[in-house]
Design an enzyme around this catalytic site. Structure first.
Site, PDB file in Angstrom:
ATOM      1  CB  ALA A 227      -0.800  -0.120   1.277  1.00  0.00           C
TER       2      ALA A 227
ATOM      3  N   GLY B  50       1.101   2.959  -5.761  1.00  0.00           N
ATOM      4  CA  GLY B  50      -0.008   2.649  -6.912  1.00  0.00           C
ATOM      5  C   GLY B  50      -1.330   2.098  -6.559  1.00  0.00           C
ATOM      6  CB  ILE B  51      -3.081  -0.949  -7.402  1.00  0.00           C
ATOM      7  CG1 ILE B  51      -3.152  -0.761  -9.135  1.00  0.00           C
ATOM      8  CG2 ILE B  51      -4.495  -1.529  -7.050  1.00  0.00           C
ATOM      9  CD1 ILE B  51      -2.702  -1.953  -9.733  1.00  0.00           C
ATOM     10  N   GLY B  52      -2.368  -0.353  -4.398  1.00  0.00           N
ATOM     11  CA  GLY B  52      -2.537  -0.507  -2.936  1.00  0.00           C
ATOM     12  C   GLY B  52      -2.730   0.751  -2.448  1.00  0.00           C
TER      13      GLY B  52
ATOM     14  CB  SER C 134      -2.355  -9.638 -13.853  1.00  0.00           C
ATOM     15  OG  SER C 134      -2.350  -9.026 -14.998  1.00  0.00           O
TER      16      SER C 134
ATOM     17  CE1 TYR D 162       3.429  -9.182 -12.184  1.00  0.00           C
ATOM     18  CE2 TYR D 162       2.225  -9.344 -14.153  1.00  0.00           C
ATOM     19  CZ  TYR D 162       2.309  -8.880 -13.145  1.00  0.00           C
ATOM     20  OH  TYR D 162       1.388  -7.938 -12.659  1.00  0.00           O
TER      21      TYR D 162
HETATM   22  N1  LIG Z   1       0.242  -1.878 -12.628  1.00  0.00           N
HETATM   23  C1  LIG Z   1      -0.354  -2.545 -13.461  1.00  0.00           C
HETATM   24  O1  LIG Z   1      -0.760  -2.569 -14.931  1.00  0.00           O
HETATM   25  C2  LIG Z   1      -0.796  -4.080 -12.921  1.00  0.00           C
HETATM   26  C3  LIG Z   1      -1.655  -4.804 -13.686  1.00  0.00           C
HETATM   27  C4  LIG Z   1      -2.087  -5.979 -13.405  1.00  0.00           C
HETATM   28  C5  LIG Z   1      -1.770  -6.512 -11.768  1.00  0.00           C
HETATM   29  N2  LIG Z   1      -0.753  -5.664 -11.088  1.00  0.00           N
HETATM   30  C6  LIG Z   1      -0.317  -5.945  -9.705  1.00  0.00           C
HETATM   31  O2  LIG Z   1      -0.692  -4.840  -8.800  1.00  0.00           O
HETATM   32  C7  LIG Z   1      -0.203  -5.223  -7.615  1.00  0.00           C
HETATM   33  C8  LIG Z   1       0.279  -3.756  -7.101  1.00  0.00           C
HETATM   34  O3  LIG Z   1       1.195  -3.245  -8.035  1.00  0.00           O
HETATM   35  P1  LIG Z   1       1.261  -1.579  -8.622  1.00  0.00           P
HETATM   36  O4  LIG Z   1       0.994  -1.951 -10.034  1.00  0.00           O
HETATM   37  O5  LIG Z   1       0.530  -0.887  -7.566  1.00  0.00           O
HETATM   38  O6  LIG Z   1       2.853  -1.493  -8.431  1.00  0.00           O
HETATM   39  P2  LIG Z   1       3.909  -0.635  -7.708  1.00  0.00           P
HETATM   40  O7  LIG Z   1       3.491   0.765  -7.857  1.00  0.00           O
HETATM   41  O8  LIG Z   1       5.291  -0.865  -8.181  1.00  0.00           O
HETATM   42  O9  LIG Z   1       3.388  -1.041  -6.074  1.00  0.00           O
HETATM   43  C9  LIG Z   1       3.938  -2.358  -5.750  1.00  0.00           C
HETATM   44  C10 LIG Z   1       3.643  -2.432  -4.122  1.00  0.00           C
HETATM   45  O10 LIG Z   1       4.220  -3.651  -3.780  1.00  0.00           O
HETATM   46  C11 LIG Z   1       5.254  -3.472  -2.699  1.00  0.00           C
HETATM   47  N3  LIG Z   1       6.143  -4.596  -2.767  1.00  0.00           N
HETATM   48  C12 LIG Z   1       7.042  -4.898  -3.946  1.00  0.00           C
HETATM   49  N4  LIG Z   1       7.983  -5.796  -3.410  1.00  0.00           N
HETATM   50  C13 LIG Z   1       7.947  -6.062  -2.370  1.00  0.00           C
HETATM   51  C14 LIG Z   1       8.806  -6.859  -0.945  1.00  0.00           C
HETATM   52  N5  LIG Z   1       9.502  -7.619  -1.515  1.00  0.00           N
HETATM   53  N6  LIG Z   1       8.113  -6.444   0.103  1.00  0.00           N
HETATM   54  C15 LIG Z   1       7.051  -5.667   0.305  1.00  0.00           C
HETATM   55  N7  LIG Z   1       6.447  -4.986  -0.316  1.00  0.00           N
HETATM   56  C16 LIG Z   1       6.833  -5.000  -1.701  1.00  0.00           C
HETATM   57  C17 LIG Z   1       6.081  -2.016  -3.139  1.00  0.00           C
HETATM   58  O11 LIG Z   1       6.618  -1.509  -2.084  1.00  0.00           O
HETATM   59  P3  LIG Z   1       7.625  -0.159  -2.171  1.00  0.00           P
HETATM   60  O12 LIG Z   1       6.702   1.130  -2.154  1.00  0.00           O
HETATM   61  O13 LIG Z   1       8.451  -0.424  -0.935  1.00  0.00           O
HETATM   62  O14 LIG Z   1       8.450  -0.330  -3.728  1.00  0.00           O
HETATM   63  C18 LIG Z   1       4.534  -1.245  -3.395  1.00  0.00           C
HETATM   64  O15 LIG Z   1       4.039  -0.922  -2.191  1.00  0.00           O
HETATM   65  C19 LIG Z   1       0.925  -6.089  -8.048  1.00  0.00           C
HETATM   66  O16 LIG Z   1       0.693  -7.578  -7.310  1.00  0.00           O
HETATM   67  C20 LIG Z   1       1.078  -6.168  -9.541  1.00  0.00           C
HETATM   68  O17 LIG Z   1       1.407  -7.469  -9.926  1.00  0.00           O
HETATM   69  C21 LIG Z   1      -0.322  -4.414 -11.697  1.00  0.00           C
END
Ligand SMILES: NC(=O)c1ccc[n+]([C@@H]2O[C@H](COP(=O)([O-])OP(=O)(O)OC[C@H]3O[C@@H](n4cnc5c(N)ncnc54)[C@H](OP(=O)(O)O)[C@@H]3O)[C@@H](O)[C@H]2O)c1
Length: 288
Positions: free
Chosen positions: A20, A23-25, A148, A173
């Site tokens: 959280a 991004g989405i979270g 996804s 992925y």
């Molecule tokens: N963006 C898209 O188009 C898309 C599409 C389909 C699915 N998703 C899914 O959506 C979810 C959220 O991704 P997002 O797009 O919002 O990307 P994001 O902005 O990169 O956010 C990812 C989040 O996960 C955390 N994270 C990553 N690795 C971690 C670790 N080793 N330990 C603890 N926390 C960790 C990050 O923490 P930090 O802030 O510290 O980096 C951040 O809070 C993911 O599961 C992704 O696969 C995304």
């Protein structure tokens, strides 16, 4: 957030969410807090965790939002943070498994797991298992997981779950996101009768920090593609819908996109394979 179901209310509910800080979270957590939930964040980076917590407190000061820290690449950290949360929270109404990433090179964690398998799948499994009793105690409770649409292109290989052969970053992925859908259906089956539902969703292609740190050509390609992506506010809508809407109170094992239940890929519906995935994940996690 537009398109909100006005009946949604999370007043007094406890919501644990991973990923959280971005991004989405992050947008999803803010919206859940606006609906009245008390947020319990799992973050890996202290500065980003504190900043996210401060924004949540400013937005919804009535609830005692909290943050716990863990690097979700490591099984011991997944277990430790879940135990910490279980000790602090007697009831958990909502668990959102969302932290995830894309890794260009095949990297291994200190547990010897492939990185997508560890962060995108194992962390969902371990944290949900460890918080199971707290979810059941709150029942009705919900588990919502970010999967996804990328799962549609995944090729399942039960003999090579961690892509030891012929590694391709995006395919790895895709597989991890296929595991999210398979696992969600298996959680729904195993939690049946407990009052805990489990659903997952595709957020759309969202302009987050996704892919920014993956490195190489892939990172560059994702950056360019994100010029055409939707904002996180839109990407988080289905997360909030699954977390809070009465419409899905009794739905479990579903895969959603744009707040509608969709049919996932044929591989995602292979429940025999989902059981094998569960057993192998449990074995690797050391969870009986
Ligand atoms: N963006 C898209 O188009 C898309 C599409 C389909 C699915 N998703 C899914 O959506 C979810 C959220 O991704 P997002 O797009 O919002 O990307 P994001 O902005 O990169 O956010 C990812 C989040 O996960 C955390 N994270 C990553 N690795 C971690 C670790 N080793 N330990 C603890 N926390 C960790 C990050 O923490 P930090 O802030 O510290 O980096 C951040 O809070 C993911 O599961 C992704 O696969 C995304």
């Amino acid at each position: 957030m537009k398109g909100r179901d006005l009946s949604m209310n999370l007043e007094g509910k406890v919501c644990v969410i991973t990923g959280a800080t971005s991004g989405i979270g992050e947008v999803g957590a803010q919206e859940l807090a606006r609906l009245g939930a008390r947020l319990v964040l799992v973050a890996r980076d202290r500065a980003r965790g504190e900043a996210t917590l401060a924004r949540l407190r400013a937005l919804a000061p009535a609830a005692a939002h909290r943050v716990h820290y863990a690097d979700l690449t490591r099984i011991a950290e997944m277990k430790r943070v879940a135990a910490e949360i279980a000790a602090a929270e007697p009831r958990i109404d909502l668990l959102v498994n969302n932290a995830g990433a894309l890794f260009t090179a095949r990297q291994m964690t200190s547990d010897g797991l492939e990185m997508h398998f560890a962060v995108n799948h194992m962390a969902y499994f371990v944290i949900t298992q460890a918080l199971r009793e707290r979810l059941v105690a709150a029942g009705p409770a919900r588990v919502v997981s970010t999967a996804s649409g990328a799962h549609y292109g995944a090729r399942l290989d039960l003999d090579d779950l961690q892509f030891a052969r012929g590694y391709r970053a995006f395919q790895a992925y895709q597989r991890s996101k296929l595991y999210n859908v398979m696992w969600t259906r298996e959680v729904a089956r195993r939690f049946a009768g407990t009052g805990v539902t489990a659903n997952c969703f595709h957020p759309g292609f969202v302009a987050t920090r996704y892919g920014d740190r993956s490195g190489g050509f892939l990172s560059w390609g994702v950056r360019v593609a994100k010029l055409f992506a939707i904002p996180s506010e839109k990407g988080a809508r289905t997360l909030v819908y699954l977390a809070a809407s009465d419409e899905v109170a009794d739905v479990t094992g579903g895969y959603f996109y744009k707040c509608r239940q969709m049919t996932p890929s044929a591989a995602a519906q292979d429940d025999t394979a989902a059981r094998r995935l569960w057993d192998e994940t449990a074995r690797l996690a050391g969870i009986g």
